[in-house]
Design a protein around this motif. Structure first.
Motif, PDB file in Angstrom:
ATOM      1  N   ASP A   1     -33.634 -79.223 -46.795  1.00 59.31           N
ATOM      2  CA  ASP A   1     -33.809 -80.033 -48.002  1.00 59.31           C
ATOM      3  C   ASP A   1     -32.903 -81.264 -47.880  1.00 59.31           C
ATOM      4  OD1 ASP A   1     -33.700 -81.132 -50.566  1.00 59.31           O
ATOM      5  OD2 ASP A   1     -33.813 -79.188 -51.560  1.00 59.31           O
ATOM      6  N   SER A   2     -33.523 -82.437 -47.823  1.00 58.56           N
ATOM      7  CA  SER A   2     -32.767 -83.673 -47.542  1.00 58.56           C
ATOM      8  C   SER A   2     -32.464 -84.482 -48.803  1.00 58.56           C
ATOM      9  CB  SER A   2     -33.579 -84.533 -46.572  1.00 58.56           C
ATOM     10  OG  SER A   2     -34.735 -85.031 -47.217  1.00 58.56           O
ATOM     11  N   THR A   3     -32.590 -83.842 -49.973  1.00 56.92           N
ATOM     12  CA  THR A   3     -32.538 -84.553 -51.250  1.00 56.92           C
ATOM     13  C   THR A   3     -31.378 -85.538 -51.391  1.00 56.92           C
ATOM     14  OG1 THR A   3     -33.744 -82.799 -52.368  1.00 56.92           O
ATOM     15  CG2 THR A   3     -32.379 -84.218 -53.766  1.00 56.92           C
ATOM     16  N   TYR A   4     -30.177 -85.149 -50.964  1.00 57.66           N
ATOM     17  CA  TYR A   4     -28.997 -85.985 -51.236  1.00 57.66           C
ATOM     18  C   TYR A   4     -28.521 -86.771 -50.011  1.00 57.66           C
ATOM     19  CZ  TYR A   4     -29.266 -82.898 -55.185  1.00 57.66           C
ATOM     20  OH  TYR A   4     -29.737 -82.209 -56.274  1.00 57.66           O
ATOM     21  N   GLY A   5     -29.282 -86.681 -48.911  1.00 57.23           N
ATOM     22  CA  GLY A   5     -28.855 -87.231 -47.630  1.00 57.23           C
ATOM     23  C   GLY A   5     -28.563 -88.723 -47.650  1.00 57.23           C
ATOM     24  N   MET A   6     -29.232 -89.477 -48.511  1.00 55.94           N
ATOM     25  CA  MET A   6     -29.040 -90.936 -48.560  1.00 55.94           C
ATOM     26  C   MET A   6     -27.748 -91.330 -49.257  1.00 55.94           C
ATOM     27  SD  MET A   6     -31.730 -92.565 -47.197  1.00 55.94           S
ATOM     28  CE  MET A   6     -31.962 -94.143 -48.029  1.00 55.94           C
ATOM     29  N   PHE A   7     -27.057 -90.358 -49.852  1.00 51.12           N
ATOM     30  CA  PHE A   7     -25.912 -90.711 -50.697  1.00 51.12           C
ATOM     31  C   PHE A   7     -24.585 -90.296 -50.067  1.00 51.12           C
ATOM     32  CE2 PHE A   7     -29.636 -90.313 -53.448  1.00 51.12           C
ATOM     33  CZ  PHE A   7     -29.663 -91.594 -53.967  1.00 51.12           C
ATOM     34  N   ARG A   8     -24.284 -90.873 -48.876  1.00 52.32           N
ATOM     35  CA  ARG A   8     -23.012 -90.613 -48.218  1.00 52.32           C
ATOM     36  C   ARG A   8     -22.035 -91.731 -48.584  1.00 52.32           C
ATOM     37  NH1 ARG A   8     -20.233 -88.066 -44.319  1.00 52.32           N
ATOM     38  NH2 ARG A   8     -21.888 -86.547 -43.915  1.00 52.32           N
ATOM     39  N   PHE A   9     -20.825 -91.347 -49.073  1.00 52.77           N
ATOM     40  CA  PHE A   9     -19.829 -92.324 -49.526  1.00 52.77           C
ATOM     41  C   PHE A   9     -18.922 -92.784 -48.392  1.00 52.77           C
ATOM     42  CE2 PHE A   9     -19.906 -89.349 -53.413  1.00 52.77           C
ATOM     43  CZ  PHE A   9     -21.097 -89.888 -53.857  1.00 52.77           C
ATOM     44  N   GLU A  10     -18.724 -91.928 -47.392  1.00 57.20           N
ATOM     45  CA  GLU A  10     -17.704 -92.206 -46.371  1.00 57.20           C
ATOM     46  C   GLU A  10     -17.944 -91.294 -45.168  1.00 57.20           C
ATOM     47  OE1 GLU A  10     -14.817 -91.152 -49.150  1.00 57.20           O
ATOM     48  OE2 GLU A  10     -14.744 -89.041 -48.602  1.00 57.20           O
ATOM     49  N   GLY A  11     -17.366 -91.644 -44.060  1.00 55.61           N
ATOM     50  CA  GLY A  11     -17.505 -90.824 -42.859  1.00 55.61           C
ATOM     51  C   GLY A  11     -18.849 -91.072 -42.188  1.00 55.61           C
ATOM     52  N   ASP A  12     -18.981 -90.537 -40.967  1.00 59.79           N
ATOM     53  CA  ASP A  12     -20.225 -90.747 -40.216  1.00 59.79           C
ATOM     54  C   ASP A  12     -21.304 -89.789 -40.694  1.00 59.79           C
ATOM     55  OD1 ASP A  12     -19.064 -92.693 -38.690  1.00 59.79           O
ATOM     56  OD2 ASP A  12     -18.391 -91.284 -37.128  1.00 59.79           O
ATOM     57  N   ALA A  13     -22.530 -90.297 -40.718  1.00 60.31           N
ATOM     58  CA  ALA A  13     -23.659 -89.456 -41.071  1.00 60.31           C
ATOM     59  C   ALA A  13     -23.834 -88.370 -40.017  1.00 60.31           C
ATOM     60  CB  ALA A  13     -24.931 -90.292 -41.171  1.00 60.31           C
ATOM     61  N   ARG A  14     -24.106 -87.148 -40.452  1.00 64.56           N
ATOM     62  CA  ARG A  14     -24.450 -86.066 -39.528  1.00 64.56           C
ATOM     63  C   ARG A  14     -25.947 -86.139 -39.252  1.00 64.56           C
ATOM     64  NH1 ARG A  14     -19.747 -85.881 -41.151  1.00 64.56           N
ATOM     65  NH2 ARG A  14     -18.464 -84.018 -41.441  1.00 64.56           N
ATOM     66  N   PRO A  15     -26.365 -85.877 -38.025  1.00 70.67           N
ATOM     67  CA  PRO A  15     -27.810 -85.881 -37.771  1.00 70.67           C
ATOM     68  C   PRO A  15     -28.499 -84.746 -38.547  1.00 70.67           C
ATOM     69  CG  PRO A  15     -26.588 -85.033 -35.868  1.00 70.67           C
ATOM     70  CD  PRO A  15     -25.569 -85.541 -36.846  1.00 70.67           C
ATOM     71  N   ALA A  16     -29.665 -85.050 -39.116  1.00 67.54           N
ATOM     72  CA  ALA A  16     -30.444 -84.014 -39.803  1.00 67.54           C
ATOM     73  C   ALA A  16     -30.799 -82.923 -38.795  1.00 67.54           C
ATOM     74  CB  ALA A  16     -31.711 -84.616 -40.388  1.00 67.54           C
ATOM     75  N   LEU A  17     -30.872 -81.688 -39.268  1.00 72.04           N
ATOM     76  CA  LEU A  17     -31.301 -80.583 -38.408  1.00 72.04           C
ATOM     77  C   LEU A  17     -32.628 -80.921 -37.746  1.00 72.04           C
ATOM     78  CD1 LEU A  17     -30.311 -77.714 -40.828  1.00 72.04           C
ATOM     79  CD2 LEU A  17     -29.538 -77.845 -38.465  1.00 72.04           C
ATOM     80  N   ALA A  18     -33.525 -81.558 -38.496  1.00 69.15           N
ATOM     81  CA  ALA A  18     -34.852 -81.872 -37.955  1.00 69.15           C
ATOM     82  C   ALA A  18     -34.775 -82.822 -36.769  1.00 69.15           C
ATOM     83  CB  ALA A  18     -35.747 -82.464 -39.049  1.00 69.15           C
TER      84      ALA A  18
ATOM     85  N   ALA B   1     -20.995 -79.295 -50.377  1.00 67.03           N
ATOM     86  CA  ALA B   1     -20.541 -79.092 -48.994  1.00 67.03           C
ATOM     87  C   ALA B   1     -21.489 -79.728 -47.978  1.00 67.03           C
ATOM     88  CB  ALA B   1     -20.414 -77.600 -48.709  1.00 67.03           C
ATOM     89  N   VAL B   2     -20.939 -80.006 -46.796  1.00 70.21           N
ATOM     90  CA  VAL B   2     -21.696 -80.538 -45.664  1.00 70.21           C
ATOM     91  C   VAL B   2     -21.571 -79.544 -44.510  1.00 70.21           C
ATOM     92  CG1 VAL B   2     -21.686 -82.368 -43.916  1.00 70.21           C
ATOM     93  CG2 VAL B   2     -21.399 -82.950 -46.340  1.00 70.21           C
ATOM     94  N   ILE B   3     -22.659 -79.308 -43.798  1.00 70.45           N
ATOM     95  CA  ILE B   3     -22.598 -78.416 -42.640  1.00 70.45           C
ATOM     96  C   ILE B   3     -22.171 -79.243 -41.429  1.00 70.45           C
ATOM     97  CG2 ILE B   3     -23.940 -76.870 -41.143  1.00 70.45           C
ATOM     98  CD1 ILE B   3     -25.722 -76.223 -43.509  1.00 70.45           C
ATOM     99  N   SER B   4     -21.204 -78.734 -40.669  1.00 70.65           N
ATOM    100  CA  SER B   4     -20.684 -79.473 -39.508  1.00 70.65           C
ATOM    101  C   SER B   4     -21.738 -79.521 -38.401  1.00 70.65           C
ATOM    102  CB  SER B   4     -19.419 -78.791 -38.985  1.00 70.65           C
ATOM    103  OG  SER B   4     -19.775 -77.597 -38.306  1.00 70.65           O
ATOM    104  N   VAL B   5     -21.577 -80.471 -37.481  1.00 69.13           N
ATOM    105  CA  VAL B   5     -22.563 -80.612 -36.405  1.00 69.13           C
ATOM    106  C   VAL B   5     -22.587 -79.377 -35.494  1.00 69.13           C
ATOM    107  CG1 VAL B   5     -23.296 -82.025 -34.437  1.00 69.13           C
ATOM    108  CG2 VAL B   5     -22.507 -83.127 -36.543  1.00 69.13           C
ATOM    109  N   PRO B   6     -21.436 -78.851 -35.071  1.00 66.69           N
ATOM    110  CA  PRO B   6     -21.498 -77.634 -34.241  1.00 66.69           C
ATOM    111  C   PRO B   6     -22.184 -76.473 -34.970  1.00 66.69           C
ATOM    112  CG  PRO B   6     -19.293 -78.588 -34.182  1.00 66.69           C
ATOM    113  CD  PRO B   6     -20.055 -79.360 -35.206  1.00 66.69           C
ATOM    114  N   ASP B   7     -21.920 -76.350 -36.274  1.00 65.87           N
ATOM    115  CA  ASP B   7     -22.558 -75.286 -37.053  1.00 65.87           C
ATOM    116  C   ASP B   7     -24.074 -75.524 -37.114  1.00 65.87           C
ATOM    117  OD1 ASP B   7     -22.288 -72.875 -38.399  1.00 65.87           O
ATOM    118  OD2 ASP B   7     -21.957 -73.797 -40.362  1.00 65.87           O
ATOM    119  N   ARG B   8     -24.482 -76.780 -37.301  1.00 60.79           N
ATOM    120  CA  ARG B   8     -25.918 -77.104 -37.304  1.00 60.79           C
ATOM    121  C   ARG B   8     -26.565 -76.671 -36.001  1.00 60.79           C
ATOM    122  NH1 ARG B   8     -26.836 -82.493 -40.975  1.00 60.79           N
ATOM    123  NH2 ARG B   8     -25.006 -82.101 -42.237  1.00 60.79           N
TER     124      ARG B   8
END
Lengths: 438, 438
Positions: free
Chosen positions: A219-236, A195-202
């Protein structure tokens, strides 16, 4: 394996991580969706070992050493907080949009040590609690147990959001006299659910945690592996209040054997610069008495690869990213064909990236069922209950698709679907099916 | 540095290890006897990195892989307990006379992780206590504090023996309701004192601990560096009752950056094979939630060097051994010349090996004195109180002679002797000398 979980009937949560690495040995013929190991197809050991020389040259130039002095320095004990902090700072700036100084970073033996050190440093009083989305990564469950820290589950609401349940969970813990110190999250492509957390939820989670001095361990372990859609900004990167510690690893982007990860601590923890310095000092001291410092060979290898890549991993991970995307596509296609017309109660998500997908079943799927699947259908899937902090996940399984070929994904899903169809047919005969879906 | 110990006045025991790595940065002109780092003179980074290929070839032959499959395996996650256990077993058999199976070994991130894991695994109940000879290695003090384990001091008797005081210490702890779980010792060339435990004392300690189910954690870090006299058998080789866990490291024999160490657990813990298996399983689980596994690159490097050396380090360490012996000789000679005719109350031991020598002074030597020595006399020596579990070591200092040239050793001792002579002259003037020696 046998020693830790005889007959698999009583899987101790502490044993699951070893189990993940060893279950394939017991059923060598089975196609395994069990472990989220990265694909080995693009490992390039010789090139990466050669990158140590790239770092050495850089290090020698930076400090005015000759290369043999740099080599000796590299082989010696090093600073506990790390050697390649400036290079890591440049990489997270380029790849994750996160601005930090080298002094904010502690280089660790993989993300696991970063997480364990953060838990121990945050929770120093009895009654201190860490929150985690439920189900969650088994590594945080184990680290919390070993540190004697209570890990409290936060369940997602019906719409998948966390901020609302977070509020209720914290209120209930406060009422029990607990002090909530942290919240562990994998916002992009969660392990185990995908799952991905939505931007408003973040944003809502950030505001809530900032108000209550709850540190978010992102934990950003899988962040580099997006297949499609726009990247969500990291919480940090959304964090303006000093709420987020950003945990990273090179185990998935390069390879697990480097055992190099990092924790990036905010400059001011909830606005307090002294608190941030104290946290870093305490965390570093803990590290010095656990592992002294992270191997400088391995740091130099990672540092050298990053230097050679212009301090970005985007180019390097592209072949693996395409590999994982193809596997995800094969998985979705086979699931639709084999299970799309099955009775209600079978559902799965559509992961936009990462290594994992979760399937909801109309029956309980436990350790004994996993063994039956492995021995009779030659396919291994993980009961989601292995990752759960309570009893809520008994009907779900995790499918890891990161270390299989497209053909194995297809054949594996055929076998898993055969198991499901057989079991549904059986349970209908014995009348237990309808009772377990309602 | 400044953050951890402002002004050096209040040195926290937990800060000493970082202090050891960083104090030289603050006084770059001073000759430092502070840190027990190995000499860098014989580090051979290129050859060692090349040894990874030696291991790969061996691994491929052993398992029938091609070398590229072996390389991929090496870069992946590995078994938590280790990859090179059989090679390590052969090396300790050749070099230390210790017989064990690969299954008895856990490969760790250096000896520090082995020690921390053993402490945590042994002490799982409140009131569990670990004993250590006093003064002791700061790494065990820190690991015990972080694990919330009481570390109780065992002082040597007047003749240097431990077995007698061990008996009294354990009786006193039992009277306080404590359960004594382990005894940490460096029997060969102790850090910080340089002392060696005699064979009769080793035998008496073994009998005593075996009778009371006290596990001996035998740290073998300096065992390969004997300058003269016959080698004493390791406690683990004398152990017939399953009392000794043998801790090893390649940080001194190869180099610190490999971060590879090991714990060798007896086949039967106090005669109980199931207890031994349980201990290993619990220790391995702990490791999996702290550091997952020890980097297989680094294990392959160590494994490759060991294979190339016929599974013995004796030949490889010889140049460093000669280097340390020459430094020890220079140290003894300069101490005799500069302080041999000084008033009573100045004494030092004659280390037969290892990295350390201890000096007893006729006055207290504390952190502030160390800073004065460093800033005014350009020499750094460590107060023994940094390594002490009580107030008994205030008049002693530790001199590490492992990472200096012979010339630096000579000049450093001249400077330290000048400090001592000046201080004695001053204290005689102010009348405090006679009071502090009596």
């Amino acid at each position: 394996m046998q020693k830790l979980m005889p007959g698999y009937e009583n899987v101790s949560p502490l044993g699951v991580m070893n189990f993940l690495s060893e279950v394939e040995f017991d059923y060598p013929k089975a196609i395994s969706f069990a472990s989220g190991r990265p694909t080995e197809s693009f490992f390039d050991l010789d090139a990466w070992l050669g990158a140590i020389g790239v770092f050495q040259k850089h290090d020698a130039e930076l400090h005015g050493y000759d290369t043999s002095a740099s080599a000796r320095r590299l082989a010696q004990y090093g600073r506990t907080g790390g050697l390649i902090n400036a290079i890591v700072a440049a990489q997270v700036a380029n790849d994750d949009g996160l601005t930090c100084t080298p002094e904010q970073i502690v280089i660790t033996n993989g993300c696991q040590e970063a997480m364990a050190l953060c838990l121990q440093t945050l929770c120093c009083h009895p009654g201190d609690v860490i929150l985690a989305r439920n189900p969650t990564y088994i590594g945080v469950t184990g680290a919390a147990r070993l540190a004697g820290v209570e890990l409290a589950p936060v369940d997602a609401a019906a719409d998948g959001s966390l901020a609302g349940t977070l509020r209720r969970t914290v209120a209930a813990l406060h009422a029990r006299g607990k002090r909530v110190r942290g919240l562990y999250l994998i916002p992009e492509f969660d392990n185990p659910t995908g799952a991905v957390i939505s931007v408003p939820d973040r944003e809502a989670i950030l505001v809530f945690c900032a108000e209550r001095n709850i540190v978010i361990l992102e934990d950003s372990t899988y962040g580099m592996f997006r297949f499609e859609g726009d990247a969500r900004p990291a919480l940090a990167t959304l964090d303006t209040s000093g709420t987020v510690i950003y945990l990273g690893t090179y185990s998935k982007t390069l390879c697990p054997s480097v055992r190099v990860g990092s924790a990036i601590v905010p400059k001011t923890l909830f606005g307090d610069a002294a608190a941030s310095r104290e946290f870093l000092a305490s965390m570093t001291e803990r590290k010095s008495f656990l592992t002294v410092n992270t191997s400088q060979f391995n740091q130099a290898l990672v540092g050298g690869v990053l230097l050679a890549e212009g301090c970005s991993l985007r180019r390097l991970v592209r072949p693996a990213l395409e590999f994982y995307r193809r596997n995800r596509d094969a998985l979705m296609e086979r699931l639709a064909v084999t299970l799309g017309t099955s009775p209600a109660g079978i559902r799965w998500n559509h992961p936009q990236g990462g290594f994992f997908l979760s399937v909801e079943l109309p029956f309980r799927f436990e350790a004994c069922d996993m063994v039956r699947c492995a021995s009779e259908y030659d396919v291994i899937v993980m009961p989601m209950s292995f990752f759960s902090l309570d009893d809520s996940q008994a009907n779900r399984v995790r499918l890891a698709f990161s270390n299989l070929s497209v053909e194995q994904v297809g054949a594996g899903i055929e076998r898993f679907a055969a198991y499901i169809h057989d079991r549904l047919a059986q349970e209908t005969v014995y009348g237990s099916f309808t009772s377990s879906v309602n």
